[in-house]
Design an enzyme around this catalytic site. Structure first.
Site, mmCIF file in Angstrom:
data_model
loop_
_atom_site.group_PDB
_atom_site.id
_atom_site.type_symbol
_atom_site.label_atom_id
_atom_site.label_comp_id
_atom_site.label_asym_id
_atom_site.label_seq_id
_atom_site.Cartn_x
_atom_site.Cartn_y
_atom_site.Cartn_z
ATOM 1 N N GLY A 7 7.919 -7.356 10.611
ATOM 2 C CA GLY A 7 8.111 -5.908 10.769
ATOM 3 C C GLY A 7 7.296 -5.128 9.753
ATOM 4 O O GLY A 7 7.811 -4.228 9.092
ATOM 5 N N ALA A 8 5.989 -5.476 9.648
ATOM 6 C CA ALA A 8 5.180 -4.940 8.537
ATOM 7 C C ALA A 8 4.268 -3.785 8.941
ATOM 8 O O ALA A 8 3.397 -3.398 8.174
ATOM 9 C CB ALA A 8 4.349 -6.067 7.927
ATOM 10 N N SER A 9 4.458 -3.215 10.125
ATOM 11 C CA SER A 9 3.538 -2.157 10.549
ATOM 12 C C SER A 9 3.942 -0.780 10.020
ATOM 13 O O SER A 9 3.183 0.171 10.110
ATOM 14 C CB SER A 9 3.457 -2.121 12.077
ATOM 15 O OG SER A 9 4.720 -1.831 12.621
ATOM 16 N N TYR B 42 25.475 -3.572 12.031
ATOM 17 C CA TYR B 42 24.381 -3.657 11.051
ATOM 18 C C TYR B 42 24.883 -4.202 9.706
ATOM 19 O O TYR B 42 24.248 -5.074 9.105
ATOM 20 C CB TYR B 42 23.779 -2.261 10.880
ATOM 21 C CG TYR B 42 22.646 -2.167 9.886
ATOM 22 C CD1 TYR B 42 21.373 -2.643 10.193
ATOM 23 C CD2 TYR B 42 22.833 -1.571 8.637
ATOM 24 C CE1 TYR B 42 20.321 -2.534 9.296
ATOM 25 C CE2 TYR B 42 21.792 -1.447 7.735
ATOM 26 C CZ TYR B 42 20.535 -1.938 8.067
ATOM 27 O OH TYR B 42 19.506 -1.820 7.164
ATOM 28 N N ALA C 195 27.401 -6.090 9.168
ATOM 29 C CA ALA C 195 27.721 -7.522 9.314
ATOM 30 C C ALA C 195 26.456 -8.369 9.136
ATOM 31 O O ALA C 195 26.472 -9.400 8.469
ATOM 32 C CB ALA C 195 28.341 -7.787 10.691
ATOM 33 N N THR C 196 25.348 -7.894 9.707
ATOM 34 C CA THR C 196 24.110 -8.684 9.577
ATOM 35 C C THR C 196 23.606 -8.672 8.141
ATOM 36 O O THR C 196 23.081 -9.671 7.657
ATOM 37 C CB THR C 196 22.973 -8.160 10.490
ATOM 38 O OG1 THR C 196 22.557 -6.849 10.096
ATOM 39 C CG2 THR C 196 23.383 -8.141 11.945
ATOM 40 N N LYS C 197 23.764 -7.547 7.450
ATOM 41 C CA LYS C 197 23.208 -7.441 6.104
ATOM 42 C C LYS C 197 24.052 -8.222 5.090
ATOM 43 O O LYS C 197 23.535 -8.704 4.084
ATOM 44 C CB LYS C 197 23.045 -5.971 5.711
ATOM 45 C CG LYS C 197 21.993 -5.266 6.576
ATOM 46 C CD LYS C 197 20.620 -5.927 6.417
ATOM 47 C CE LYS C 197 19.560 -5.432 7.347
ATOM 48 N NZ LYS C 197 18.246 -6.043 7.097
ATOM 49 N N ILE D 282 16.618 4.424 1.557
ATOM 50 C CA ILE D 282 15.170 4.497 1.362
ATOM 51 C C ILE D 282 14.573 5.407 2.436
ATOM 52 O O ILE D 282 14.938 5.318 3.616
ATOM 53 C CB ILE D 282 14.524 3.089 1.470
ATOM 54 C CG1 ILE D 282 15.263 2.079 0.586
ATOM 55 C CG2 ILE D 282 13.040 3.152 1.130
ATOM 56 C CD1 ILE D 282 15.258 2.365 -0.893
#
Ligand code: NAD
Length: 249
Positions: free
Chosen positions: A14-16, A157, A159-161, A190
């Site tokens: 996900g670097a774009s 979200y 839960a995933t983190k 951020i």
């Protein structure tokens, strides 16, 4: 300090744009050869790649959905062909599908789990092939402050983190004997596209709660990733660095 990562191959998912883009640029500025993974925007990924090349760095773009096994496999094969075996993996790709728990659709749950957790699983498992052989590797997972504090509207979200932190610790235990370090970074609020859609009121409410009284920048997170990718953090594994302006302690 410059060139701490000379000739290392680093994959950033996900670097774009956003945090991933800042991480890719920082890794390149330290001499790493950077594999820029992206899922949709060719133009944005190419722009990151061109910026790195203009500064005499090495980079290539690789289109793949991190949650699709065949695409991850094809991406790694292509990286190995063009840049070499991956030494540094940054699991950054992530999505949100916020909703109140009562209204959360199963699809909103599934898709966030799929990208944020399965994506990190598939990339980590595949990266190990080369890292085990090299008896060296740095894996950096991007968690979030909400994985620790929780957040209304982010049941899926958060839960995933939190899950990312469990994965980080388990992988660190399993891989330490092979010279592979696994750590996480937990950003606070951020300024990126992910947070751009929040209303001014919500942003102001966050600001109230942040002791340092400013929102973070993608570059703040990139600096922490450089530390974790470099030999400066070689005695560190299974940890999470919190960069949140004091929002959560
Ligand atoms: P962003 O939405 O700007 O960037 C996320 C990137 O991931 C995008 O480029 C997107 O295309 C990519 N992506 C999404 N699904 C993908 C898939 N299936 N395969 C490959 N790439 C995919 O968000 P960001 O703010 O830069 O977030 C980056 C990471 O930082 C995420 O893991 C996010 O959860 C985490 N984070 C962000 C914040 C914040 O305040 N912005 C706070 C804490 C954690």
């Amino acid at each position: 300090m410059e060139n701490m990562l000379k000739d290392k191959v680093a994959l950033v998912t996900g670097a774009s744009r956003g945090i991933g883009k800042a991480i890719a640029l920082s890794l390149a500025s330290q001499g790493a050869k950077v594999a820029i993974n992206y899922s949709s925007s060719d133009a944005a990924a190419l722009e990151v790649c061109e910026t790195i090349r203009k500064n005499d760095g090495t980079a290539e773009i690789f289109k793949a959905q991190v949650n699709v096994e065949e695409e991850v496999e094809a991406m790694f094969s292509s990286i190995e062909e063009k840049l070499g075996s991956v030494d540094i993996l940054v699991n950054n790709a992530g999505i949100t599908k916020d909703n109140l728990l009562m209204r959360m659709k199963t699809q909103e749950w599934d898709s966030v789990i799929d990208v944020n957790l399965k994506g990190a699983f598939l990339c980590t498992r595949r990266a190990l092939k080369g890292m085990m052989k090299a008896r060296y590797g740095k894996i950096i997972n991007i968690s979030s402050v909400v994985g620790f504090s929780g957040n209304a509207g982010q049941f899926n979200y958060s839960a995933t983190k939190a899950g990312i932190v469990g994965m980080t610790k388990s992988a660190a235990l399993e891989l330490a004997s092979r010279g592979i370090r696994v750590n996480a970074v937990a950003p606070g609020f951020i300024e990126t596209d992910m947070t751009a859609s929040l209303t001014d009121d919500v942003k102001a409410a966050y600001m109230e709660k942040i002791p340092l009284k400013s929102l973070g920048k993608a570059e703040d997170i990139a600096q922490a990733v450089i530390y974790l990718a470099s030999p400066m953090s070689d005695y560190m594994t299974g940890q999470t660095l919190h960069l949140n302006g004091g929002l959560y302690m």
